[in-house]
Design a protein around this motif. Structure first.
Motif, PDB file in Angstrom:
ATOM      1  N   ILE A   1      13.596  15.471 -10.735  1.00 50.74           N
ATOM      2  CA  ILE A   1      12.596  14.455 -11.081  1.00 50.74           C
ATOM      3  C   ILE A   1      13.130  13.109 -10.594  1.00 50.74           C
ATOM      4  CG2 ILE A   1      11.233  13.422 -12.958  1.00 50.74           C
ATOM      5  CD1 ILE A   1      11.041  16.502 -12.941  1.00 50.74           C
ATOM      6  N   VAL A   2      12.352  12.394  -9.819  1.00 52.34           N
ATOM      7  CA  VAL A   2      12.773  11.066  -9.354  1.00 52.34           C
ATOM      8  C   VAL A   2      11.766  10.033  -9.855  1.00 52.34           C
ATOM      9  CG1 VAL A   2      13.104   9.597  -7.322  1.00 52.34           C
ATOM     10  CG2 VAL A   2      14.015  11.932  -7.338  1.00 52.34           C
TER      11      VAL A   2
ATOM     12  N   ASP B   1      11.033  17.269  -6.836  1.00 55.01           N
ATOM     13  CA  ASP B   1       9.937  18.193  -7.116  1.00 55.01           C
ATOM     14  C   ASP B   1       8.791  17.454  -7.778  1.00 55.01           C
ATOM     15  OD1 ASP B   1      11.188  20.839  -6.399  1.00 55.01           O
ATOM     16  OD2 ASP B   1      12.709  19.951  -7.707  1.00 55.01           O
ATOM     17  N   LEU B   2       9.161  16.373  -8.482  1.00 52.65           N
ATOM     18  CA  LEU B   2       8.133  15.560  -9.137  1.00 52.65           C
ATOM     19  C   LEU B   2       8.574  14.102  -9.053  1.00 52.65           C
ATOM     20  CD1 LEU B   2       5.635  15.225 -11.053  1.00 52.65           C
ATOM     21  CD2 LEU B   2       7.201  15.595 -12.967  1.00 52.65           C
ATOM     22  N   ILE B   3       7.655  13.235  -8.616  1.00 53.03           N
ATOM     23  CA  ILE B   3       7.959  11.794  -8.570  1.00 53.03           C
ATOM     24  C   ILE B   3       7.146  11.102  -9.653  1.00 53.03           C
ATOM     25  CG2 ILE B   3       7.984   9.704  -7.149  1.00 53.03           C
ATOM     26  CD1 ILE B   3       7.789  11.549  -4.685  1.00 53.03           C
ATOM     27  N   LEU B   4       7.825  10.300 -10.473  1.00 52.75           N
ATOM     28  CA  LEU B   4       7.133   9.549 -11.518  1.00 52.75           C
ATOM     29  C   LEU B   4       7.101   8.086 -11.095  1.00 52.75           C
ATOM     30  CD1 LEU B   4       8.798  11.255 -14.619  1.00 52.75           C
ATOM     31  CD2 LEU B   4       6.628  11.834 -13.508  1.00 52.75           C
ATOM     32  N   PRO B   5       5.924   7.478 -11.018  1.00 53.64           N
ATOM     33  CA  PRO B   5       5.811   6.115 -10.485  1.00 53.64           C
ATOM     34  C   PRO B   5       6.209   5.069 -11.531  1.00 53.64           C
ATOM     35  CG  PRO B   5       3.642   6.905 -11.116  1.00 53.64           C
ATOM     36  CD  PRO B   5       4.594   8.029 -11.414  1.00 53.64           C
TER      37      PRO B   5
ATOM     38  N   GLY C   1       3.660  19.434   0.646  1.00 52.74           N
ATOM     39  CA  GLY C   1       2.874  18.236   0.351  1.00 52.74           C
ATOM     40  C   GLY C   1       3.024  17.785  -1.094  1.00 52.74           C
ATOM     41  N   TRP C   2       2.232  16.779  -1.468  1.00 51.19           N
ATOM     42  CA  TRP C   2       2.319  16.183  -2.799  1.00 51.19           C
ATOM     43  C   TRP C   2       0.945  16.183  -3.446  1.00 51.19           C
ATOM     44  CZ3 TRP C   2       7.100  15.099  -4.537  1.00 51.19           C
ATOM     45  CH2 TRP C   2       8.111  14.922  -3.595  1.00 51.19           C
ATOM     46  N   ASN C   3       0.866  16.669  -4.679  1.00 45.75           N
ATOM     47  CA  ASN C   3      -0.391  16.664  -5.434  1.00 45.75           C
ATOM     48  C   ASN C   3      -0.335  15.604  -6.516  1.00 45.75           C
ATOM     49  OD1 ASN C   3      -1.908  18.604  -4.313  1.00 45.75           O
ATOM     50  ND2 ASN C   3      -1.806  20.056  -6.038  1.00 45.75           N
ATOM     51  N   PRO C   4      -1.287  14.666  -6.552  1.00 44.04           N
ATOM     52  CA  PRO C   4      -1.320  13.739  -7.685  1.00 44.04           C
ATOM     53  C   PRO C   4      -1.664  14.506  -8.962  1.00 44.04           C
ATOM     54  CG  PRO C   4      -2.815  13.040  -5.911  1.00 44.04           C
ATOM     55  CD  PRO C   4      -2.353  14.417  -5.569  1.00 44.04           C
ATOM     56  N   ILE C   5      -0.959  14.225 -10.038  1.00 42.67           N
ATOM     57  CA  ILE C   5      -1.274  14.869 -11.325  1.00 42.67           C
ATOM     58  C   ILE C   5      -1.330  13.775 -12.399  1.00 42.67           C
ATOM     59  CG2 ILE C   5      -0.313  17.146 -10.753  1.00 42.67           C
ATOM     60  CD1 ILE C   5       2.193  16.420 -12.359  1.00 42.67           C
ATOM     61  N   SER C   6      -1.812  14.133 -13.593  1.00 37.42           N
ATOM     62  CA  SER C   6      -1.914  13.122 -14.659  1.00 37.42           C
ATOM     63  C   SER C   6      -0.547  12.969 -15.335  1.00 37.42           C
ATOM     64  CB  SER C   6      -2.945  13.576 -15.692  1.00 37.42           C
ATOM     65  OG  SER C   6      -2.416  14.694 -16.399  1.00 37.42           O
TER      66      SER C   6
ATOM     67  N   PRO D   1       0.812  -1.235   0.000  1.00 41.12           N
ATOM     68  CA  PRO D   1       0.000   0.000   0.000  1.00 41.12           C
ATOM     69  C   PRO D   1       0.843   1.282   0.000  1.00 41.12           C
ATOM     70  CG  PRO D   1      -0.278  -1.253   2.068  1.00 41.12           C
ATOM     71  CD  PRO D   1       0.522  -2.109   1.149  1.00 41.12           C
ATOM     72  N   ASP D   2       2.121   1.194   0.393  1.00 43.59           N
ATOM     73  CA  ASP D   2       2.973   2.397   0.352  1.00 43.59           C
ATOM     74  C   ASP D   2       3.459   2.733  -1.055  1.00 43.59           C
ATOM     75  OD1 ASP D   2       2.915   3.004   3.048  1.00 43.59           O
ATOM     76  OD2 ASP D   2       4.531   1.583   3.506  1.00 43.59           O
ATOM     77  N   ARG D   3       3.159   1.878  -2.000  1.00 41.91           N
ATOM     78  CA  ARG D   3       3.651   2.081  -3.366  1.00 41.91           C
ATOM     79  C   ARG D   3       3.088   3.368  -3.968  1.00 41.91           C
ATOM     80  NH1 ARG D   3       4.602  -2.228  -7.831  1.00 41.91           N
ATOM     81  NH2 ARG D   3       5.397  -0.772  -9.392  1.00 41.91           N
ATOM     82  N   ILE D   4       3.924   4.102  -4.667  1.00 37.34           N
ATOM     83  CA  ILE D   4       3.462   5.318  -5.366  1.00 37.34           C
ATOM     84  C   ILE D   4       2.889   4.880  -6.710  1.00 37.34           C
ATOM     85  CG2 ILE D   4       4.161   7.539  -6.343  1.00 37.34           C
ATOM     86  CD1 ILE D   4       6.487   7.504  -4.298  1.00 37.34           C
ATOM     87  N   THR D   5       1.652   5.260  -6.980  1.00 36.17           N
ATOM     88  CA  THR D   5       1.007   4.757  -8.201  1.00 36.17           C
ATOM     89  C   THR D   5       0.489   5.878  -9.109  1.00 36.17           C
ATOM     90  OG1 THR D   5      -1.074   4.554  -7.000  1.00 36.17           O
ATOM     91  CG2 THR D   5       0.296   2.578  -7.114  1.00 36.17           C
ATOM     92  N   ARG D   6       0.796   7.134  -8.724  1.00 36.71           N
ATOM     93  CA  ARG D   6       0.421   8.259  -9.601  1.00 36.71           C
ATOM     94  C   ARG D   6       1.573   9.254  -9.593  1.00 36.71           C
ATOM     95  NH1 ARG D   6      -5.361  10.836  -8.839  1.00 36.71           N
ATOM     96  NH2 ARG D   6      -4.580  11.725 -10.777  1.00 36.71           N
ATOM     97  N   PRO D   7       1.764  10.016 -10.672  1.00 30.70           N
ATOM     98  CA  PRO D   7       2.769  11.075 -10.609  1.00 30.70           C
ATOM     99  C   PRO D   7       2.414  12.048  -9.480  1.00 30.70           C
ATOM    100  CG  PRO D   7       2.059  10.720 -12.876  1.00 30.70           C
ATOM    101  CD  PRO D   7       1.138   9.915 -12.009  1.00 30.70           C
ATOM    102  N   LEU D   8       3.418  12.440  -8.716  1.00 27.11           N
ATOM    103  CA  LEU D   8       3.189  13.328  -7.567  1.00 27.11           C
ATOM    104  C   LEU D   8       4.035  14.588  -7.712  1.00 27.11           C
ATOM    105  CD1 LEU D   8       3.358  10.787  -4.559  1.00 27.11           C
ATOM    106  CD2 LEU D   8       1.307  11.729  -5.660  1.00 27.11           C
ATOM    107  N   LEU D   9       3.373  15.739  -7.696  1.00 26.25           N
ATOM    108  CA  LEU D   9       4.068  17.023  -7.804  1.00 26.25           C
ATOM    109  C   LEU D   9       4.178  17.631  -6.415  1.00 26.25           C
ATOM    110  CD1 LEU D   9       5.156  19.145  -9.925  1.00 26.25           C
ATOM    111  CD2 LEU D   9       2.891  20.216  -9.773  1.00 26.25           C
ATOM    112  N   LYS D  10       5.379  18.097  -6.072  1.00 24.65           N
ATOM    113  CA  LYS D  10       5.556  18.732  -4.751  1.00 24.65           C
ATOM    114  C   LYS D  10       4.878  20.095  -4.769  1.00 24.65           C
ATOM    115  CE  LYS D  10       8.600  17.952  -1.598  1.00 24.65           C
ATOM    116  NZ  LYS D  10       9.955  18.016  -1.698  1.00 24.65           N
ATOM    117  N   VAL D  11       3.996  20.308  -3.808  1.00 24.49           N
ATOM    118  CA  VAL D  11       3.354  21.628  -3.680  1.00 24.49           C
ATOM    119  C   VAL D  11       3.495  22.032  -2.219  1.00 24.49           C
ATOM    120  CG1 VAL D  11       1.237  22.956  -3.939  1.00 24.49           C
ATOM    121  CG2 VAL D  11       1.724  21.090  -5.521  1.00 24.49           C
ATOM    122  N   GLY D  12       4.278  23.074  -1.969  1.00 24.98           N
ATOM    123  CA  GLY D  12       4.583  23.447  -0.585  1.00 24.98           C
ATOM    124  C   GLY D  12       5.288  22.276   0.079  1.00 24.98           C
TER     125      GLY D  12
END
Ligand SMILES: Nc1nc2c(c(=O)[nH]1)N[C@H]1C(S)=C(S)[C@@H](COP(=O)(O)OP(=O)(O)OC[C@H]3O[C@@H](n4cnc5c(=O)[nH]c(N)nc54)[C@H](O)[C@@H]3O)O[C@H]1N2
Ligand SMILES: Nc1nc2c(c(=O)[nH]1)N[C@H]1C(S)=C(S)[C@@H](COP(=O)(O)OP(=O)(O)OC[C@H]3O[C@@H](n4cnc5c(=O)[nH]c(N)nc54)[C@H](O)[C@@H]3O)O[C@H]1N2
Ligand code: SF4
Ligand SMILES: [Mo]
Length: 636
Positions: free
Chosen positions: A390-391, A404-408, A70-75, A57-68
Motif C-alpha cells: 500500500i502506498v 497494489d493499492l495507492i491511497l491519495p 492497470g489501475w481501477n479507481p475504487i471508493s 493534473p497528474d495528481r492522484i485524487t482517488r484510491p487506485l487498485l492495481k488490476v493486471g
C-alpha cells in the motif's frame, strides 16, 4: 483569496511560516510570513511552485487498485476494507507486516501511523537516508544532538561552512550567514565542491570527498604540536590523552595527501580556528553520507571542542536538532508494548528479500522509497516480493508504480497540523489553506479510518486531541487554542549550549572519538566519486514529470581520469558495478577531477534516479545510507 497564515511541513530545516493569498490578478501566492521572527518575510523558490504542484493534473485524487497492468479507481470504503481485511488475517504474525514512514511530512500527525502499526506490533523501518549518522555522532560526542540558537548566528565573528551548501539547502541559514558577513564576520568554506559558497566565503578549501576526518585530525595535530589547546578545555574531556596519542601518531604529510590539500591550506584552517574570536561551525549533511560519515562529524566536533569554540556565544558546532524535542510524542506510544522487528532503511530491499517470516503486507507513507533508497532495481524486486503493498502518495512515483493499492493523500498546506524544525526552536501551527483535491485525504484521516476497521479496533485520537497532547511539554507555554490564534511559539531553550563545557553525558564531559578509519581509494576501474547533491528548485523527488530533461546531467572537470577515452560526441554512460545509465555531460572546471556530480531526486521511470547505480551500504553510525561512497566511471 483572504490571506491565510500556515506553515511549511516539508523536509527542510527552515520550517517556514507561510502567508498564502492571491495577487492583483487573482493568482495564488505563497510567501514567507513577514511577522515570523525566523521566516522574516522570505522563503525558497520550491514552495512558490507548490500551488501548481497541488493543482497538477497528474495528481492522484482517488484510491487506485492495481488490476493486471492497470489501475481501477475504487471508493475509500473499498480501499480501507481491502487493507483491513489483509491486516486482520496477519495480526497473529505481526512480523509479516512492515510499516515504512518517510519524512516528506515533518509535522506531528503523520505519527498516527506509528501508533497504528505499533499497536499491531508490526515491523518498522529504522535508520535513515538523511542525517542520523551525524546525529548519532553528536550524541556520542556531547551526549545529545543540540547546538546554540541559530538566531544568534548574525553575531558570530567567524563562521565555517563545513560541507554546507547553504544557498541550496537552507535559504534562511544563507540569510543569517550573509547578515553576519555584512557585520564583518569572516567565512571559511570547506567543501568537496558543487556548492556556490565562493560568493559568501573569504576563503575556500576544496578537499577530496569523504576525508574531512583527516583534515580535522591534521588541524588537531598542529594544535597539539604548537600547544594551543587550553588545559581548562581539556579538563572537560573524558579519554583526552588516548585521543591525543591517536592524533599525534598520524603523519602530517600523509593526512594532507589523503585530503588532497596543501600545507598552506592546512595552515589557513588552523589559523581560522586558532582564534580568540569564537568560531561557529555549520556542518553539512553531505559529509556524513560516507562509510565513515560518523567519524567525519566526530573529528570536526573534536576540532571545535579543542579550539574552545563549544559552549560559547558566537561559537558552537551546528548539525541537527531532533524534531521531536520541542513537542510531546507520548500520544504515539503504542498501547501494546511488543518489541517491533526492525528493517534498516538504507538496505531495506536486502532485508525484505531475506525476511523470515516473509513480509506479506507493506505500508509506505511519506517517502518515494523505491527511488530515494540505494539500489533501485533491488527495491523494485523487494516490493514485487511482498504480497500486498500500500502506498500513500499524491503522484505516480516509482514507489507508487510498484504498489497494489495507492491511497491519495493531502499535501503541504492542505491539512491542519503542528510542525517543528531541525534548525530553530519555533513550533508553527499549520492551517489548511487549500482543500485537498478530489478524494485525497490526510494521512491522519486514513490511519484513523483504518484503525476503526481493525479487529480489535485501534483507536487513533482526533486531530485536536493529538495536537493538544503534543504541546504538553516543559519547553512550550501554550495550548492548542492559543497556538491556533498566535500561529507559532518559540520553545524555551538556552541560547548557548554546553556552557562551561558541561555536556549531556552522565559524567558531564565531552567524549572524543576512539577510532580513525582509513578512507577507501577509488578502484582503478571506477576512478570517480559520485556525489548526488540536492537541487535548488525541488525537494528531493518532489518533481513533476515535466521537470525531467530527456537525460540526467553529470558535472565533471575536463581534466583527470573521468573523461579519458570518452568521446563526448557519442552517448555517455554513467557506470557502477551495479548498473549503467545514459547521461548528459556538463564540464565544470571548478570541480576536482576525481568527482562526478549529479543532482538527486529525478525519477527512475524517466531515466533519472541515480540510485539505480548506487550500491546499498550502511554508514558507521546511526544506520545511515552511504550514498557518497559510490565509485563510478564514464564510458561510451
Ligand atoms: N533545495 C533543496 N533544499 C533542501 C533539500 C532539497 O532536496 N532541495 N533537502 C533537504 C534535506 S532532507 C536535506 S538532508 C538537506 C541536504 O542538504 P546538504 O547537506 O546541503 O545536501 P547535500 O547536497 O547532500 O550535500 C551538500 C554539500 O556537501 C558537500 N560535500 C559532499 N561530500 C563532502 C565531503 O566529503 N566533505 C565536505 N567538506 N563536503 C562534502 C558537497 O560539496 C555539497 O555542497 O537539504 C534540505 N534542503
Ligand atoms: N542518491 C541519493 N539518494 C538520496 C540521498 C542522496 O544523498 N543521494 N539523500 C537522501 C535524503 S537526505 C533524503 S531526506 C531522502 C528523501 O527521500 P524521500 O523521503 O523519499 O522524500 P521525497 O523524495 O521528497 O519523496 C517524498 C514522497 O512523499 C510524498 N508526500 C509528500 N507529502 C506527503 C504527505 O503529507 N503524506 C504522504 N503520505 N506522502 C507525502 C511526495 O509526493 C513524495 O512522493 O532521499 C535520500 N536519497
Ligand atoms: S521548503 Fe524550506 S525554505 Fe521552502 S518554504 Fe518550506 S521550510 Fe521554507
Ligand atoms: Mo535529508
Amino acid at each position: 483569496m483572504e490571506p491565510i497564515i500556515t506553515a511549511c511541513t516539508l523536509d527542510c530545516p527552515d520550517a517556514c511560516s507561510l502567508l498564502v493569498d492571491s495577487d492583483t490578478k487573482g493568482r495564488i501566492r505563497v510567501r514567507g510570513n513577514p511577522d515570523h521572527p525566523f521566516t522574516a518575510g522570505f522563503t525558497c523558490m520550491k514552495i512558490k511552485r507548490y500551488p501548481a504542484r497541488l493543482a497538477n493534473p497528474d495528481r492522484i485524487t482517488r484510491p487506485l487498485l492495481k488490476v493486471g497492468s492497470g489501475w481501477n479507481p475504487i471508493s475509500w470504503d473499498e480501499a480501507l476494507d481491502f487493507c483491513a481485511d489483509k491486516l486482520n488475517t496477519l495480526t497473529k504474525t505481526p512480523d509479516s507486516i512492515l510499516h515504512v514512514s518517510g519524512s516528506a511530512d515533518m509535522a506531528v500527525l503523520k505519527d498516527a501511523g506509528f501508533l497504528l502499526f505499533g499497536s499491531l506490533g508490526a515491523a518498522t523501518a529504522v535508520g535513515s537516508l538523511c542525517s542520523a549518522t551525524g546525529t548519532e555522532a553528536c550524541i556520542a560526542d556531547f551526549g545529545v544532538s543540540d547546538h546554540n540558537d541559530i538566531e544568534d548566528l548574525p553575531q558570530a565573528r567567524r563562521i565555517v561552512l563545513w560541507g554546507k551548501d547553504v544557498n541550496r539547502c537552507s535559504v534562511h541559514t544563507a540569510g543569517l550567514v550573509t547578515k553576519a558577513k555584512k557585520a564583518g564576520a569572516r567565512i571559511l568554506s570547506i567543501t568537496a565542491g558543487g556548492d556556490e559558497n565562493e560568493s559568501l566565503a573569504d576563503q575556500v578549501v576544496n578537499l577530496l570527498p569523504g576525508t574531512d576526518r583527516f583534515l580535522a585530525t591534521a588541524v588537531l595535530h598542529r594544535m597539539l604540536e604548537r600547544g594551543t589547546v587550553s588545559d581548562k578545555v581539556v579538563s572537560r574531556a573524558f579519554g583526552w590523552d588516548n585521543f591525543c596519542r591517536m592524533v599525534i601518531s598520524q603523519s602530517q604529510n600523509d593526512l594532507l595527501d589523503i585530503c588532497g590539500i596543501s600545507m598552506d591550506e592546512l595552515e589557513a584552517v588552523f589559523t581560522f580556528y586558532n582564534s580568540h574570536e569564537p568560531v561557529a561551525t555549520l556542518i553539512g549533511w553531505g559529509l556524513q553520507r560516507y562509510r565513515f560519515g560518523g567519524q567525519n562529524v566526530r573529528f570536526i566536533n573534536a576540532l571545535c571542542f579543542a579550539a574552545g569554540h563549544i559552549g560559547v556565544f558566537g561559537g558552537s558546532s551546528y548539525f541537527f536538532l531532533p524534531i521531536t524535542r520541542n513537542i510531546n510524542s507520548a500520544w504515539v506510544q503504542p498501547v501494546l508494548h511488543r518489541p517491533q522487528k526492525k528493517f534498516q532503511k538504507p538496505i531495506i530491499a536486502q532485508e525484505i528479500l531475506a525476511a523470515d517470516p516473509p513480509v506479506k503486507f507493506m505500508w509506505i507513507n511519506g517517502t518515494n522509497l523505491v527511488n530515494q533508497t540505494p539500489d533501485y532495481l533491488a527495491n523494485v524486486r523487494a516490493l514485487k516480493h511482498v504480497e500486498t503493498v500500500i502506498v500513500v502518495d499524491a503522484f505516480m512515483t516509482d514507489t507508487a508504480l510498484n504498489a497494489d493499492l495507492i491511497l491519495p493523500c493531502a499535501l503541504v498546506m492542505e491539512k491542519e497540523d503542528i510542525v517543528t524544525s531541525y534548525l530553530h526552536n519555533y513550533v508553527n501551527y499549520a492551517r489548511s489553506a487549500f482543500d485537498p483535491p478530489g478524494q485525497a485525504r490526510s494521512d491522519h484521516w486514513i490511519f484513523r479510518e483504518l484503525g476503526k476497521r481493525l479487529v480489535p479496533a485501534v483507536d487513533i485520537p482526533s486531530i485536536s486531541e493529538c495536537l493538544a497532547a503534543s504541546l504538553k511539554t516543559e519547553w512550550l507555554e501554550t495550548g492548542l487554542d492559543d497556538l491556533r490564534k498566535n500561529n507559532w511559539i518559540k520553545a524555551k531553550r538556552p541560547r548557548v549550549l554546553f556552557e562551561n563545557n558541561r555536556f549531556a553525558h552522565p559524567d558531564g564531559r565531552y567524549h572524543p572519538p576512539k577510532r580513525l578509519d582509513p578512507e577507501e581509494k577509488p578502484p582503478a576501474t571506477y576512478p570517480l566519486r559520485l556525489l548526488t547533491l540536492i537541487r535548488k528548485e525541488a525537494l528531493h523527488s518532489q518533481m513533476l514529470p515535466a521537470d525531467h530533461n530527456p537525460l540526467p546531467t553529470i558535472e565533471i572537470s575536463k581534466d583527470g581520469p573521468g573523461l579519458a577515452g570518452v568521446d563526448l560526441n557519442k552517448q555517455v554512460w554513467l557506470v557502477s558495478p551495479l548498473a549503467r545509465m545514459p547521461v548528459n555531460i556538463k564540464i565544470n572546471s571548478a570541480l576536482r577531477p576525481e568527482l562526478a556530480i549529479g543532482r538527486r531526486g529525478g525519477w527512475a521511470r524517466y531515466g533519472h534516479g541515480y540510485n539505480r547505480i548506487i550500491e546499498a551500504g550502511l554508514t558507521d553510525m546511526g544506520e545511515g545510507a552511504a550514498f557518497y561512497q559510490q565509485f563510478v566511471r564514464l564510458e561510451n
